[in-house]
Design an enzyme around this catalytic site. Structure first.
Site, PDB file in Angstrom:
ATOM      1  N   ALA A   8      -3.650 -14.670  -6.435  1.00 41.77           N
ATOM      2  CA  ALA A   8      -3.025 -15.083  -5.173  1.00 41.77           C
ATOM      3  C   ALA A   8      -1.921 -14.151  -4.701  1.00 41.77           C
ATOM      4  CB  ALA A   8      -2.455 -16.501  -5.315  1.00 41.77           C
ATOM      5  N   THR A  83       3.422 -18.804 -11.637  1.00 42.54           N
ATOM      6  CA  THR A  83       2.172 -18.908 -12.377  1.00 42.54           C
ATOM      7  C   THR A  83       1.852 -20.337 -12.801  1.00 42.54           C
ATOM      8  OG1 THR A  83       3.457 -18.228 -14.317  1.00 42.54           O
ATOM      9  CG2 THR A  83       2.147 -16.540 -13.205  1.00 42.54           C
ATOM     10  N   HIS A 311     -10.960  20.590   3.501  1.00 41.13           N
ATOM     11  CA  HIS A 311     -10.881  22.024   3.221  1.00 41.13           C
ATOM     12  C   HIS A 311      -9.464  22.477   2.908  1.00 41.13           C
ATOM     13  CE1 HIS A 311     -11.706  21.746   7.808  1.00 41.13           C
ATOM     14  NE2 HIS A 311     -10.483  21.338   7.575  1.00 41.13           N
TER      15      HIS A 311
END
Length: 400
Positions: A8, A83, A311
């Site tokens: 999340a 958490t 390049h």
């Protein structure tokens, strides 16, 4: 057994790579971090519950309703407040013992299996040289005695890896958790509650690779770790005048033109064109539909999809986002003249990468003018432009 995967967070420390994508979808070794996590768990689980938040629809679109034939469910954490809150969101989706994995951590299958087989509550740990920046475990007879966050004087060198297995009783512990000093509900506080309630929490020690992809330079380290396991495979077109040395993967639809030298480990993704006369070396990934052209050297770098270095340029130890274009003569400096480690500005603070060589980080849609020079540790924000002949000494605008 199901795995609850926490995906999340916004990943502000990874900006500008997370300006346009959630942290779990940042690619390492050519594949989003989240998919590496799911791959590590598929052998031992019969379902995933993915907790999404920031740009959650992008995760759902990428993963879908199943992953490698394993069903996937989603829950949304509207406000990222820790958490413990994220794990608690999955309560209605699990009824038995389950795994908890972070969607932004490189983890081996062996560790996930060891947690699955540990029984009961279990926490993964690893010996680290300096545990002061981790949660540190106190262990007795293979079980957790205590957990101290970022101690100045660590009692052990065992760091919490943030990977767990839990019985459903963890949800009762989560319900008791208050906000921490940083204003979040921490799963480590719930684990301490389990210990205080005399529930056994086994400690599973891990000796293999593990990495929390928290900063842009961690994308390079994670890519290097994962490419160590790579075996060379040529499915695309390789001209006779090209030289491929070591473990190089050329996916179907990729083209390696004459004069190219690639020293693996390296991955050239589908739809990309390399050469003529390019030099690719180090742990390097050229993403899908990229072009690395004449006189270009790319060393130990990651290019996201649709990026062009056509390049006369040098890209070393760098991460380039999607749809970046380096005009001719754009060169990256990846080494300080005093040979000290390179520092990068993260959320307003100078952070030591610990890397003697580190180049630049470009957000999506960056375009440079010809003969642009970029100093070590520079971050270019998404959609940034440089004028021809520009020398970039410090982060322009909001690249934190």
């Amino acid at each position: 057994m199901k795995a609850v995967v926490l995906a999340a967070g916004q990943g502000t420390r990874l900006r500008p790579l997370t300006d346009t994508r959630p942290k779990p979808l940042v690619p390492v070794a050519g594949t989003p971090i989240l998919e590496h996590v799911l791959d590590a768990a598929t052998p031992v689980v019969d379902g995933f519950v993915i907790v999404v938040g920031y740009r959650g629809d992008a995760v759902k679109d990428r993963i879908g309703s199943s992953y490698r034939n394993v069903p996937v469910e989603y829950v949304t954490q509207d406000e990222q407040v820790g958490t413990a809150d994220a794990v608690g969101m999955a309560e209605e989706h699990v009824s038995e013992r389950f795994l908890v994995l972070n969607g932004d951590v490189i983890v081996r299958k062996s560790l996930v299996r060891a947690l699955a087989e540990a029984g009961g509550h279990a926490i993964a740990a690893k010996s680290v040289p300096d545990p002061r920046n981790y949660g540190v475990l106190q262990v007795s007879d293979g079980e957790l005695d205590g957990l101290i966050e970022k101690p100045d004087q660590p009692p052990t060198d065992l760091a919490n890896l943030g990977i767990y297995s839990f019985e459903p009783s963890v949800f009762d512990a989560i319900a008791t958790v208050d906000r921490s000093t940083r204003g979040e509900y921490e799963i480590t506080d719930a684990i301490e509650s389990l210990v205080e309630s005399r529930e056994r929490v086994r400690v599973v020690e891990h000796e293999g690779a593990w990495l929390d992809v928290g900063y842009p330079w961690d994308v390079l380290q994670a890519t290097s770790i994962l490419l160590e396991d790579q075996t060379g495979r040529i499915a695309g077109a390789v001209d006779d005048g090209a030289q491929l040395v070591g473990d190089v993967v050329v996916e179907s639809g990729a083209e390696i033109r004459s004069g190219v030298v690639i020293e693996g480990p390296a991955v050239i993704k589908s739809g990309s064109e390399v050469g003529p006369n390019s030099y690719i070396r180090g742990a390097t990934v050229i993403g899908e539909n990229c072009h690395v052209g004449h006189g270009v050297e790319v060393k130990n770098s990651v290019l996201f999809e649709d990026t062009n270095v056509p390049h006369l340029s040098y890209v070393g130890d760098s991460v380039l986002g999607s749809n970046v274009n380096f005009s001719a003569g754009t060169n990256v400096a990846n080494l300080r003249h005093d040979e000290e480690t390179v520092n990068v500005l993260v959320k307003g603070n100078s952070v030591d990468t610990g890397r003697r060589k580190f180049g630049v980080v470009c957000g999506d849609n960056v375009k440079t003018g010809i003969n642009t020079s970029l100093n070590p540790g520079i971050k270019l924000p998404s959609n940034h432009r440089t004028r021809p002949g520009t020398v970039v000494y410090e982060d322009p605008g909001d690249a934190q």
